[in-house]
Design a protein around this motif. Sequence first.
Motif, short mmCIF file in Angstrom:
data_model
loop_
_atom_site.label_atom_id
_atom_site.label_comp_id
_atom_site.label_asym_id
_atom_site.label_seq_id
_atom_site.Cartn_x
_atom_site.Cartn_y
_atom_site.Cartn_z
N MET A 170 0.83 -1.20 0.00
CA MET A 170 0.00 0.00 0.00
C MET A 170 0.87 1.25 0.00
SD MET A 170 -3.03 0.95 2.68
CE MET A 170 -1.92 0.99 4.07
N GLY A 171 0.49 2.20 -0.83
CA GLY A 171 1.22 3.45 -0.89
C GLY A 171 2.24 3.53 -2.01
N GLN A 172 2.59 2.36 -2.56
CA GLN A 172 3.58 2.34 -3.63
C GLN A 172 2.93 2.70 -4.96
OE1 GLN A 172 7.01 1.74 -3.14
NE2 GLN A 172 6.24 2.05 -1.06
N GLU A 173 3.77 3.18 -5.87
CA GLU A 173 3.31 3.48 -7.22
C GLU A 173 3.35 2.22 -8.07
OE1 GLU A 173 4.71 7.10 -9.37
OE2 GLU A 173 5.49 5.65 -10.81
N VAL A 174 2.32 2.03 -8.86
CA VAL A 174 2.23 0.87 -9.75
C VAL A 174 2.06 1.37 -11.19
CG1 VAL A 174 0.83 -1.12 -10.42
CG2 VAL A 174 1.18 -0.59 -7.99
N THR A 175 2.81 0.81 -12.10
CA THR A 175 2.66 1.14 -13.51
C THR A 175 2.44 -0.13 -14.32
OG1 THR A 175 4.08 3.11 -13.34
CG2 THR A 175 3.71 2.21 -15.54
N LEU A 176 1.32 -0.16 -15.02
CA LEU A 176 0.99 -1.28 -15.89
C LEU A 176 1.17 -0.82 -17.34
CD1 LEU A 176 -2.27 -2.43 -14.08
CD2 LEU A 176 0.10 -3.11 -13.61
N ARG A 177 1.63 -1.75 -18.17
CA ARG A 177 1.98 -1.38 -19.54
C ARG A 177 1.22 -2.21 -20.56
NH1 ARG A 177 6.15 -1.17 -16.13
NH2 ARG A 177 7.46 0.70 -16.12
N CYS A 178 1.01 -1.60 -21.71
CA CYS A 178 0.26 -2.28 -22.77
C CYS A 178 0.80 -1.90 -24.13
CB CYS A 178 -1.22 -1.93 -22.68
SG CYS A 178 -2.22 -2.60 -24.03
N LYS A 179 0.98 -2.91 -24.96
CA LYS A 179 1.31 -2.68 -26.37
C LYS A 179 0.16 -3.24 -27.20
CE LYS A 179 4.62 -4.24 -29.89
NZ LYS A 179 4.43 -3.07 -30.74
N PRO A 180 -0.60 -2.38 -27.88
CA PRO A 180 -1.73 -2.88 -28.67
C PRO A 180 -1.26 -3.55 -29.96
CG PRO A 180 -1.47 -0.52 -29.00
CD PRO A 180 -0.46 -0.92 -27.97
N ILE A 181 -2.18 -4.17 -30.63
CA ILE A 181 -1.87 -4.76 -31.92
C ILE A 181 -1.59 -3.63 -32.93
CG2 ILE A 181 -2.83 -6.11 -33.84
CD1 ILE A 181 -4.39 -7.72 -31.73
N SER A 182 -0.55 -3.81 -33.70
CA SER A 182 -0.16 -2.79 -34.67
C SER A 182 -1.30 -2.47 -35.62
CB SER A 182 1.06 -3.29 -35.46
OG SER A 182 1.43 -2.35 -36.45
N GLY A 183 -1.57 -1.18 -35.81
CA GLY A 183 -2.63 -0.76 -36.72
C GLY A 183 -3.98 -0.56 -36.06
N HIS A 184 -4.11 -0.98 -34.81
CA HIS A 184 -5.36 -0.77 -34.09
C HIS A 184 -5.41 0.66 -33.57
CE1 HIS A 184 -6.56 -5.22 -33.19
NE2 HIS A 184 -6.17 -5.03 -34.42
N ASP A 185 -6.52 1.33 -33.82
CA ASP A 185 -6.59 2.75 -33.49
C ASP A 185 -7.21 3.04 -32.13
OD1 ASP A 185 -7.37 3.02 -36.90
OD2 ASP A 185 -5.56 3.84 -35.98
N TYR A 186 -7.88 2.05 -31.56
CA TYR A 186 -8.51 2.24 -30.26
C TYR A 186 -7.84 1.35 -29.22
CZ TYR A 186 -12.47 4.85 -32.21
OH TYR A 186 -13.25 5.80 -32.83
N LEU A 187 -7.67 1.90 -28.02
CA LEU A 187 -7.11 1.14 -26.91
C LEU A 187 -7.96 1.37 -25.68
CD1 LEU A 187 -3.49 0.50 -25.95
CD2 LEU A 187 -5.01 1.44 -24.21
N ALA B 134 -3.80 7.45 -16.90
CA ALA B 134 -3.41 6.64 -18.06
C ALA B 134 -2.90 7.56 -19.14
CB ALA B 134 -4.60 5.83 -18.58
N LYS B 135 -1.90 7.05 -19.86
CA LYS B 135 -1.31 7.80 -20.96
C LYS B 135 -1.12 6.90 -22.16
CE LYS B 135 1.27 11.04 -18.01
NZ LYS B 135 2.61 11.57 -17.68
N MET B 136 -1.06 7.52 -23.31
CA MET B 136 -0.72 6.80 -24.53
C MET B 136 0.18 7.70 -25.35
SD MET B 136 -3.19 4.63 -27.02
CE MET B 136 -2.46 3.44 -28.13
N PRO B 137 1.47 7.67 -25.10
CA PRO B 137 2.40 8.59 -25.76
C PRO B 137 2.58 8.33 -27.24
CG PRO B 137 3.57 7.01 -24.38
CD PRO B 137 2.12 6.82 -24.10
N ASN B 138 2.31 7.10 -27.68
CA ASN B 138 2.37 6.81 -29.11
C ASN B 138 1.45 5.64 -29.42
OD1 ASN B 138 3.96 4.23 -28.81
ND2 ASN B 138 5.48 5.67 -27.98
N ALA B 139 1.35 5.30 -30.68
CA ALA B 139 0.37 4.30 -31.13
C ALA B 139 0.68 2.89 -30.64
CB ALA B 139 0.30 4.31 -32.65
N SER B 140 1.88 2.66 -30.11
CA SER B 140 2.25 1.31 -29.76
C SER B 140 2.47 1.12 -28.26
CB SER B 140 3.51 0.90 -30.52
OG SER B 140 4.59 1.78 -30.23
N PHE B 141 2.06 2.08 -27.45
CA PHE B 141 2.35 1.95 -26.03
C PHE B 141 1.38 2.77 -25.18
CE2 PHE B 141 4.85 0.83 -22.49
CZ PHE B 141 5.12 1.95 -21.71
N SER B 142 0.92 2.15 -24.10
CA SER B 142 0.06 2.85 -23.14
C SER B 142 0.43 2.39 -21.74
CB SER B 142 -1.41 2.55 -23.41
OG SER B 142 -2.24 3.18 -22.44
#
Lengths: 117, 116
Positions: A15-32, A67-75
């Motif tokens: 409890m209290g710690q920062e957690v970061t989860l990562r996602c790489k969508p399928i290439s060419g998919h426009d929605y995440l 949540a952030k999505m800095p580019n099309a291949s990473f959130s």
Amino acid sequence: DAGVIQSPRHEVTEMGQEVTLRCKPISGHDYLFWYRQTMMRGLELLIYFNNNVPIDDSGMPEDRFSAKMPNASFSTLKIQPSEPRDSAVYFCASLPTPGQFNTGELFFGEGSRLTVL
Amino acid sequence: AQSVAQPEDQVNVAEGNPLTVKCTYSVSGNPYLFWYVQYPNRGLQFLLKYITGDNLVKGSYGFEAEFNKSQTSFHLKKPSALVSDSALYFCAVRPPHNSGNTPLVFGKGTRLSVIA
């Protein structure tokens, strides 16, 4: 294609710690999409992006979540500070094309199981 | 607002018997309806969808679903269950296209257990 890739698959933190989860969508998919799954509440939509832009974040439970999505291949989905009630499985999903938003099926990652002690 | 209900938390069926997993929805107009399956420690996988046309939709792994507008239902069925069908099944709904881009709304899921 490798599918939607999420990391880490499992995260145990205090409890209290920062957690970061990562996602790489399928290439060419426009929605995440980011979903959270718990026994009590089922599958909840947290936020979704179109072309890297957040469209609807009304499902984000509190300001501790971002949540952030800095580019099309990473959130990322970040929880700071984390609490025990954030324990859940977090799924990322992507959608093939804009024209199929209403009729297309989602492609889900394997999920990130978060345990906050 | 659209919603979907899965009235059974758990369904048990013997291997070889027909199975039904129930789903009802609430949405204005003609909805788009989906079924997904989740195996243990995996993400959700698409099974089938109803968009328009024939009310009986066939999908992956021998599953099918019947859209019934008068009963606002979209029950998932399979003529002969396999032990490997044991999983968590989700029904999902999206309002018709003229409502704009609205994400899927999922039911709470029904756990199917097929017993050998």
